[in-house]
Design an enzyme around this catalytic site. Structure first.
Site, PDB file in Angstrom:
ATOM      1  N   LYS A   1       3.038  -2.385  -0.478  1.00 34.15           N
ATOM      2  CA  LYS A   1       1.772  -2.978  -0.172  1.00 34.15           C
ATOM      3  C   LYS A   1       1.948  -4.585  -0.771  1.00 34.15           C
ATOM      4  O   LYS A   1       1.501  -5.494   0.271  1.00 34.15           O
ATOM      5  CB  LYS A   1       0.778  -2.296  -1.112  1.00 34.15           C
ATOM      6  CG  LYS A   1      -0.684  -2.949  -0.980  1.00 34.15           C
ATOM      7  CD  LYS A   1      -0.964  -3.804  -2.229  1.00 34.15           C
ATOM      8  CE  LYS A   1      -0.824  -3.073  -3.527  1.00 34.15           C
ATOM      9  NZ  LYS A   1      -1.255  -3.945  -4.701  1.00 34.15           N
ATOM     10  N   LYS A  14       0.310 -14.059  -8.360  1.00 30.13           N
ATOM     11  CA  LYS A  14       1.129 -12.343  -8.205  1.00 30.13           C
ATOM     12  C   LYS A  14       2.104 -12.373  -7.285  1.00 30.13           C
ATOM     13  O   LYS A  14       2.912 -11.489  -7.490  1.00 30.13           O
ATOM     14  CB  LYS A  14      -0.052 -11.455  -8.218  1.00 30.13           C
ATOM     15  CG  LYS A  14       0.380 -10.112  -8.001  1.00 30.13           C
ATOM     16  CD  LYS A  14       1.011  -9.362  -9.325  1.00 30.13           C
ATOM     17  CE  LYS A  14       1.415  -7.975  -9.174  1.00 30.13           C
ATOM     18  NZ  LYS A  14       2.011  -7.471 -10.252  1.00 30.13           N
ATOM     19  N   SER A  57      -3.759  -6.201  -7.283  1.00 32.76           N
ATOM     20  CA  SER A  57      -3.154  -6.989  -6.644  1.00 32.76           C
ATOM     21  C   SER A  57      -3.619  -6.873  -4.936  1.00 32.76           C
ATOM     22  O   SER A  57      -3.193  -6.127  -4.420  1.00 32.76           O
ATOM     23  CB  SER A  57      -1.683  -6.763  -6.668  1.00 32.76           C
ATOM     24  OG  SER A  57      -1.330  -6.391  -8.054  1.00 32.76           O
TER      25      SER A  57
HETATM   26  P1  NAP Z   1      -2.387   3.901  -8.996  1.00 34.69           P
HETATM   27  O1  NAP Z   1      -2.055   4.753 -10.087  1.00 34.69           O
HETATM   28  O2  NAP Z   1      -2.130   4.438  -7.774  1.00 34.69           O
HETATM   29  O3  NAP Z   1      -4.263   3.874  -9.334  1.00 34.69           O
HETATM   30  C1  NAP Z   1      -4.969   3.524  -8.408  1.00 34.69           C
HETATM   31  C2  NAP Z   1      -6.383   3.607  -8.840  1.00 34.69           C
HETATM   32  O4  NAP Z   1      -7.385   3.194  -7.689  1.00 34.69           O
HETATM   33  C3  NAP Z   1      -6.836   5.131  -8.903  1.00 34.69           C
HETATM   34  O5  NAP Z   1      -7.736   5.273  -9.894  1.00 34.69           O
HETATM   35  C4  NAP Z   1      -7.461   5.410  -7.633  1.00 34.69           C
HETATM   36  O6  NAP Z   1      -8.516   6.460  -7.786  1.00 34.69           O
HETATM   37  C5  NAP Z   1      -8.194   4.107  -7.352  1.00 34.69           C
HETATM   38  N1  NAP Z   1      -8.679   3.932  -6.035  1.00 34.69           N
HETATM   39  C6  NAP Z   1      -7.496   3.603  -4.857  1.00 34.69           C
HETATM   40  N2  NAP Z   1      -8.352   3.375  -3.614  1.00 34.69           N
HETATM   41  C7  NAP Z   1      -9.619   3.641  -3.961  1.00 34.69           C
HETATM   42  C8  NAP Z   1     -10.668   3.643  -3.136  1.00 34.69           C
HETATM   43  N3  NAP Z   1     -10.646   3.322  -1.910  1.00 34.69           N
HETATM   44  N4  NAP Z   1     -11.845   3.964  -3.724  1.00 34.69           N
HETATM   45  C9  NAP Z   1     -12.025   4.192  -5.137  1.00 34.69           C
HETATM   46  N5  NAP Z   1     -11.166   4.330  -5.936  1.00 34.69           N
HETATM   47  C10 NAP Z   1      -9.741   4.116  -5.453  1.00 34.69           C
HETATM   48  O7  NAP Z   1      -2.244   2.405  -8.976  1.00 34.69           O
HETATM   49  P2  NAP Z   1      -1.694   1.760 -10.459  1.00 34.69           P
HETATM   50  O8  NAP Z   1      -0.396   1.764 -10.682  1.00 34.69           O
HETATM   51  O9  NAP Z   1      -2.720   1.701 -11.444  1.00 34.69           O
HETATM   52  O10 NAP Z   1      -2.055   0.051  -9.685  1.00 34.69           O
HETATM   53  C11 NAP Z   1      -3.286  -0.509  -9.632  1.00 34.69           C
HETATM   54  C12 NAP Z   1      -3.360  -1.961  -9.113  1.00 34.69           C
HETATM   55  O11 NAP Z   1      -2.346  -2.649 -10.070  1.00 34.69           O
HETATM   56  C13 NAP Z   1      -2.367  -2.027  -7.665  1.00 34.69           C
HETATM   57  O12 NAP Z   1      -2.970  -3.013  -7.069  1.00 34.69           O
HETATM   58  C14 NAP Z   1      -1.075  -2.183  -8.474  1.00 34.69           C
HETATM   59  O13 NAP Z   1      -0.310  -2.935  -7.322  1.00 34.69           O
HETATM   60  C15 NAP Z   1      -1.264  -3.100  -9.498  1.00 34.69           C
HETATM   61  N6  NAP Z   1       0.002  -3.250 -10.430  1.00 34.69           N
HETATM   62  C16 NAP Z   1       0.309  -2.044 -10.766  1.00 34.69           C
HETATM   63  C17 NAP Z   1       1.492  -1.982 -11.718  1.00 34.69           C
HETATM   64  C18 NAP Z   1       2.179  -1.131 -12.219  1.00 34.69           C
HETATM   65  O14 NAP Z   1       3.197  -1.031 -12.649  1.00 34.69           O
HETATM   66  N7  NAP Z   1       1.674   0.259 -11.748  1.00 34.69           N
HETATM   67  C19 NAP Z   1       1.978  -3.421 -12.231  1.00 34.69           C
HETATM   68  C20 NAP Z   1       0.995  -4.374 -11.967  1.00 34.69           C
HETATM   69  C21 NAP Z   1       0.086  -4.515 -10.943  1.00 34.69           C
HETATM   70  P3  NAP Z   1      -7.796   8.012  -7.473  1.00 34.69           P
HETATM   71  O15 NAP Z   1      -7.713   8.425  -8.845  1.00 34.69           O
HETATM   72  O16 NAP Z   1      -9.171   8.664  -7.155  1.00 34.69           O
HETATM   73  O17 NAP Z   1      -6.969   8.255  -6.755  1.00 34.69           O
END
Ligand code: NAP
Length: 304
Positions: free
Chosen positions: A242, A174, A99
């Site tokens: 965010k 979104k 997102s």
């Molecule tokens: P998360 O658990 O914090 O995971 C983030 C991922 O991105 C990790 O694999 C992280 O790597 C990687 N990452 C972040 N910055 C990076 C960079 N600069 N370079 C390389 N890798 C990077 O987040 P999430 O909950 O999976 O969410 C991911 C996305 O989906 C976000 O945009 C969020 O807003 C969206 N989203 C989430 C949900 C939810 O319920 N969680 C629902 C809908 C949408 P590392 O493992 O090395 O940290």
């Protein structure tokens, strides 16, 4: 095997990991990359190849999925050194499911087009539980023919997959989603707070209101966790903050009055300041509890 695409996946976080496993389950040849390499162990044990960089993922894939945190992170893994754009194949598709800001999506899409590749923005809703079940709602922006070609891959991860419009419009959808999510969560928490302060049995309240006009995804999934005092993240406070910053940016650009969103955003700042950034968004209740001097809990609503 569901389709002939070779798929790559960058970002194995709370969402990306279960989504990548569903692609494997659907039979796609998969190459994964994650900055923290330990998170590649599970997909690797289930047959995925592990790449050393997003560039290598792109070299091995006709469809590259990106699922990282924020706009600068997508820019880094796609446009940065050893990024996707350095290895992208002609006619390949980058599907960014993170997102992020619609303007950043459009910028990246333009640069990929110069390389003969395509881009879809395909952010999701439904939390980590839907990611695990393969029942995400996916809101897609981009060219209709690229959407059609990508559909079988998206169907491995979601069930409600809507082509919203041209590039960036998935991200706009979104933002709409996150305005509604934050406002609903705020109301669920305030309602439960009122019940707790009045000393009513909140388990009975939960049973009653989930069957009526006040029911919502937030109440069913996060209200229940609040009553069980379970604050593990499906969706973290820091990522919600965010998203609320992106909503605020859009409302400023369009000069839109959005008073509920403004209050919710300030509240998420408060939670982050309190060190709750890694907790689930249901921790919203903790800020209210502190102000009201009451704890919201199922069965035994204890006063602080
Ligand atoms: P998360 O658990 O914090 O995971 C983030 C991922 O991105 C990790 O694999 C992280 O790597 C990687 N990452 C972040 N910055 C990076 C960079 N600069 N370079 C390389 N890798 C990077 O987040 P999430 O909950 O999976 O969410 C991911 C996305 O989906 C976000 O945009 C969020 O807003 C969206 N989203 C989430 C949900 C939810 O319920 N969680 C629902 C809908 C949408 P590392 O493992 O090395 O940290």
């Amino acid at each position: 095997m569901t389709g002939k695409e070779t798929v790559g996946f960058v970002g194995l976080g709370i969402m990306g990991l279960p989504m990548s496993l569903n692609l494997l389950k659907a039979g796609y040849p998969l190459t994964v990359y994650n900055r923290t390499t330990s998170k590649t162990a599970e997909p690797a044990s289930k047959g995925a190849a592990v790449a050393d960089s997003p560039r290598e993922v792109a070299q091995r894939s006709s469809v590259v999925i990106v699922m990282v945190s924020d706009s600068p992170d997508v820019e880094e893994v796609v446009l940065g050194e050893n990024g996707v754009i350095e290895g992208i194949q002609n006619d390949a598709i980058v599907i960014d499911m993170s997102s992020i800001a619609p303007s950043v999506t459009r910028h990246i899409g333009g640069l990929l087009a110069e390389k003969g590749a395509h881009m879809l923005d395909a952010p999701v809703s439904g939390s980590s539980w839907a990611a695990a079940d393969g029942t995400l709602s996916i809101m897609v922006g981009g060219e209709p023919d690229v959407f059609q070609r990508s559909l079988p891959v998206l169907q491995a991860m979601g069930t409600n997959i809507i082509h919203i419009g041209p590039g960036g419009m998935g991200q706009v959808c979104k933002l709409v989603n996150q305005v509604m999510v934050a406002g609903t969560l705020a109301s669920v928490c305030e309602g439960l707070l009122l019940g707790a302060k009045a000393g009513v049995d909140l388990d009975k309240v939960f049973q009653a209101v989930t069957g009526g006009a006040a029911n919502s995804w937030q109440l069913e999934n996060l209200g229940s966790r609040i009553l069980q005092r379970d604050f593990d993240p499906g969706f973290s406070v820091k990522l919600m903050l965010k998203d609320q910053r992106l909503v605020n940016q859009a409302s400023q650009e369009m000069e839109l009055p959005m008073p509920v969103s403004a209050v919710a955003r300030q509240f998420f700042y408060l939670l982050a300041q309190k060190g709750l950034g890694e907790e689930g968004t249901q921790s919203y209740i903790k800020g209210l509890e502190e102000m009201a001097k009451v704890t919201v809990q199922g069965n035994q609503t204890t006063m602080l």
